[in-house]
Scaffold this active site. Structure first.
Site, PDB file in Angstrom:
ATOM      1  N   PRO A 135       0.770  -1.227   0.000  1.00 53.97           N
ATOM      2  CA  PRO A 135       0.000   0.000   0.000  1.00 53.97           C
ATOM      3  C   PRO A 135       0.815   1.299   0.000  1.00 53.97           C
ATOM      4  CG  PRO A 135      -0.009  -0.917   2.192  1.00 53.97           C
ATOM      5  CD  PRO A 135       0.758  -1.874   1.326  1.00 53.97           C
ATOM      6  N   ASP A 206       9.234  -6.354  -2.014  1.00 48.79           N
ATOM      7  CA  ASP A 206       8.499  -6.576  -0.765  1.00 48.79           C
ATOM      8  C   ASP A 206       7.274  -7.414  -1.106  1.00 48.79           C
ATOM      9  OD1 ASP A 206       6.438  -4.551   1.396  1.00 48.79           O
ATOM     10  OD2 ASP A 206       7.730  -6.235   1.934  1.00 48.79           O
ATOM     11  N   CYS A 261       6.536  -9.962   5.461  1.00 49.50           N
ATOM     12  CA  CYS A 261       6.117  -9.792   6.855  1.00 49.50           C
ATOM     13  C   CYS A 261       5.583 -11.114   7.401  1.00 49.50           C
ATOM     14  CB  CYS A 261       5.106  -8.663   7.009  1.00 49.50           C
ATOM     15  SG  CYS A 261       3.706  -8.787   5.907  1.00 49.50           S
TER      16      CYS A 261
END
EC number: 2.1.1.-
Lengths: 335, 407
Positions: A135, A206, A261
């Site tokens: 985001p 990422d 993550c």
């Protein structure tokens, strides 16, 4: 479950942290041009952990080096200021406000998310690719460094790219976006080797992952939905392909940081090793993993690191420093 | 941070449950292991079928609860003991219905009720005998100083206000003319009859803030009748003088409720000393503890009594249990009462000091626990806030239940 096997004795402390409220960092918006933000945050008893790390690093020079320039591999990206509350302090930041120049004064994010950007070690004039940008927290951080001659921000999902646009609009004035030649796209990241091979100085990959903490608390968009089971099972393969594409898009001599993550070594170390192998076997391209030990030591006071990663570093959640999970690994494309 | 399932779970087994479960619950299954999955649903519906596992509790809580389907909530305390409630109502109704009561007929009634309540200890018999003597003396009107000739109607009125017979009679001893001293003498004499020593009596009468002598006697009599010996009564009241402020009716109700929970006689004495709050606290708070132990911890009824669960505050219970649960060191048992790991014993969770809890049960640090307590307090605060600001369909009972879930 596999995590308890993977982490052993420290799993309970990770588990309780994952299930409890996470801690945030306030990334100061350099484009809001208000110095009082730092003062205000300090008044709340928060501290800039990046600054703290640098002064920490200066106190312990490595192997006799004095005025030698920091090796490119472990120099941190510059101009990043991020405030966090100290270990054990569970205070929350007030919501960001609109500052002067019509942009927000700080961006609240998991402070551990800043580490991959710091580790990438941007230098002024770099051409930068953020392959899975949405985001937009890390994208914003990349821009904050002031180093981007070009920033290509991509995310496959158009709805998520929408959020990315929103972040950029709220935080980065138009002229800066123009100057940094920010280009936002919604293409398939796996194609970047063909699209823009050998192009970038720094690449951030990422990747989409099981977003462990998010999945435990949020129903919306949860990758553990029944309908996304196949997608979840294919994740490691997708991740390898994305990292490979990112490496292919890097100039020889350039750097890539891979981050997730998730706590799962199937999505972390395995992917790094898989991508490096793929590049070697299929493309005859040599990639070297960078040692981030020194880097990790800089941030040990703020974050809790898993001591036994084969490659890369993993920030593990801990009640006293409830950041992460955040895995990151830095690589140099040699050929 | 509640785990909320968008639809109520089925009860067909864990495959079915996982099939229907919300994605975040599936995430928990994969990322954390099974326990969160079970617990997240346990409080909602599975435990209303809990009769199979914990048969004794439904008897206390009312048959309706055991048969509830689909996660019906805890009733308020009035309905908790329906049998007892209706008996009490009947008594009052009957009393109101009578215009004139024959005073003498009341005596056998009171004797019967006293003998029912009285355990068979030597001292209790003596106490009972002395009370009986009071009753018979009252009826003859002889031994009481200055007591005017009582009309039967007065007694009817006393009964109508719902007080126990004992209290009525004790009130009758109130000296209407010269006040204090004769009432005090009566109290002293009654106490001595009950088995208190002179020393005890002095101590009891010097408790501050000093209650009305009749109130003092009423409470003490109640405790004696509950089977507590004079020495422990004295010790307990000195330690917790707030007990003397309790209305006798409340004492009646509470001790009856505690007995229904299985706490009577010897246990009661211990409770009286170590945690007198079980008399003074709101019944809703006792229910909260019982409910938490049963639904969230899977502690069955008899274990609750055996471990003196009620002596612990709900805060302490929640903190330590939730900590263990999130660490993965405590699992709420499934419908069959099984867990994947052996849960720590209640005493190792609650009875031990915090330091011992951390080192021997939780295997964690004081620092982490401190942070955890703060985070938990904030979660609970926000939970109750979000409920008060209108979760439309949420009933009051659900609020109570939701407070106990974490995420």
């Amino acid at each position: 479950m596999t995590y308890s096997v993977q982490f052993g004795d420290i799993w309970p402390s990770i588990r309780v942290s994952l299930l409890s409220e996470q801690k945030y960092g306030a990334l100061v918006n350099n484009f809001a041009a208000c110095d009082h933000v730092s003062d205000e945050l300090e008044q709340l008893h928060a501290r800039d952990f990046v600054n703290k790390a640098h002064s920490h690093g200066e106190l312990e020079p490595e192997s006799g080096q004095t005025a030698a320039p920091s090796p490119a591999s472990w120099a941190c990206s510059p101009n990043l200021r991020c405030f966090t509350f100290t270990r054990g302090d569970v205070s929350r930041f007030p919501p960001a406000r609109l500052g002067s120049l019509g942009v927000m004064d700080y961006y609240l994010m998991d402070a551990a998310s800043l580490l991959p950007v710091l580790a990438l070690g941007l230098q002024p004039g770099d051409t930068v690719l953020d392959l899975c940008a949405a985001p937009g927290g890390k994208t914003l951080a990349l821009l904050q460094t002031g180093c981007c001659r070009n920033l290509a921000a991509n995310d496959l999902s158009t709805s998520r790219t929408g959020r990315l646009h929103k972040v950029l609009h709220s935080y980065v004035p138009q002229d800066v976006r123009d100057k940094s030649r920010v280009r936002v796209t919604s293409w398939d990241g796996r194609k970047w080797g063909e699209l823009e091979g050998d192009t970038y100085d720094r690449v951030l990959v990422d990747v989409p992952c099981t977003t462990d903490r998010h999945s435990l608390h949020e129903e919306e968009n949860n990758i553990f939905q029944r309908s996304r089971k196949k997608e979840r099972q294919m994740l490691p393969m997708l991740q390898v392909q994305l990292l490979a594409a990112g490496l292919l898009a890097t100039k020889p001599g350039g750097y890539v940081v891979y981050s997730t993550c998730s706590l799962s070594h199937l999505q972390n170390e395995y992917v790094v090793q898989g991508a490096i192998e793929l590049l070697s076997n299929q493309y005859n391209i040599e990639v070297r993993v960078e040692d981030l030990t020194h880097f990790r030591k800089l941030f040990m006071d703020t974050f809790s690191f898993f001591p036994s990663c084969q490659v890369g570093e993993l920030v593990i959640p801990n009640l006293l420093a409830n950041f992460g999970p955040m895995y990151f690994c830095k690589m140099c494309r040699l050929t | 941070m509640l785990v909320r399932s968008p639809c109520p779970p089925t009860c067909d087994g864990w495959e079915a449950l996982a099939h229907e479960a919300a994605a975040q619950l599936v995430a928990r299954l994969h990322l954390l292991g099974d326990s969160e999955l079970r617990r997240g649903h346990a409080a909602h519906s599975d435990w209303s079928h809990g009769g199979t596992r914990f048969p004794s509790l439904p008897l206390v809580m009312g048959r309706a609860e055991a048969q509830d389907q689909g996660g019906r909530k805890w009733r308020n305390e009035e309905a908790l003991l329906p049998a007892q409630e209706s008996k009490r109502r009947d008594r009052t109704m009957a009393a109101r219905g009578r215009q004139v009561l024959d005073w003498h007929r009341l005596i056998p009634l009171s004797w019967a009720s006293i003998s029912r309540q009285t355990p068979h200890f030597g001292e209790q018999k003596r106490a009972t005998a002395s009370l009986l003597r009071k009753l018979t003396t009252a009826s003859s009107g002889g031994a009481l100083k200055g007591l005017p000739h009582v009309q039967p109607r007065k007694y009817v009125q006393e009964l109508e206000c719902g007080t126990s017979l004992t209290q009525c009679l004790l009130e009758k001893q109130r000296a209407p003319v010269d006040g204090g001293s004769s009432a005090r003498e009566e109290v002293i004499s009654s106490l001595l009859d009950m088995g208190f020593t002179d020393v005890h009596v002095q101590e009891l009468l010097s408790i501050q803030p000093s209650p009305h002598p009749q109130q003092l006697l009423a409470i003490i009599s109640k405790l004696i009748l509950l089977g507590v010996n004079p020495e422990p009564v004295c010790v307990a009241l000195k330690k917790s003088p707030q007990l003397l402020k309790l209305p006798i009716m409340h004492m009646e109700k509470r001790s009856s409720y505690l007995r229904k929970l299985g706490i009577g006689e010897g246990k009661l004495k211990r409770m009286l000393y170590c945690c007198p709050e079980i008399f003074t606290m709101h019944q809703r708070d006792i229910d909260r503890i019982v409910k938490y132990a049963y639904f969230r911890m899977g502690v069955n009824h008899s274990d609750m009594v055996r471990t003196d669960f009620l002596q612990y505050s709900i805060t302490k219970i929640r903190q330590r249990h939730t900590f263990l649960e999130r660490l993965g060191r405590y699992q709420t048992p499934d419908k069959k009462g099984q867990t994947q790991i052996p849960n720590p014993l209640v005493k190792d969770i609650l009875r031990v000091s915090e330091a011992e809890f951390l080192s021997k049960t939780a295997y964690s640090t004081a620092e982490e626990f401190e942070v955890f307590k703060k985070l938990l307090a904030r979660e609970e605060e926000e939970e109750s806030e979000s409920h008060m600001s209108g979760d439309k369909s949420t009933s009051e009972e659900e609020e109570e239940e939701e407070e106990e879930e974490e995420l």
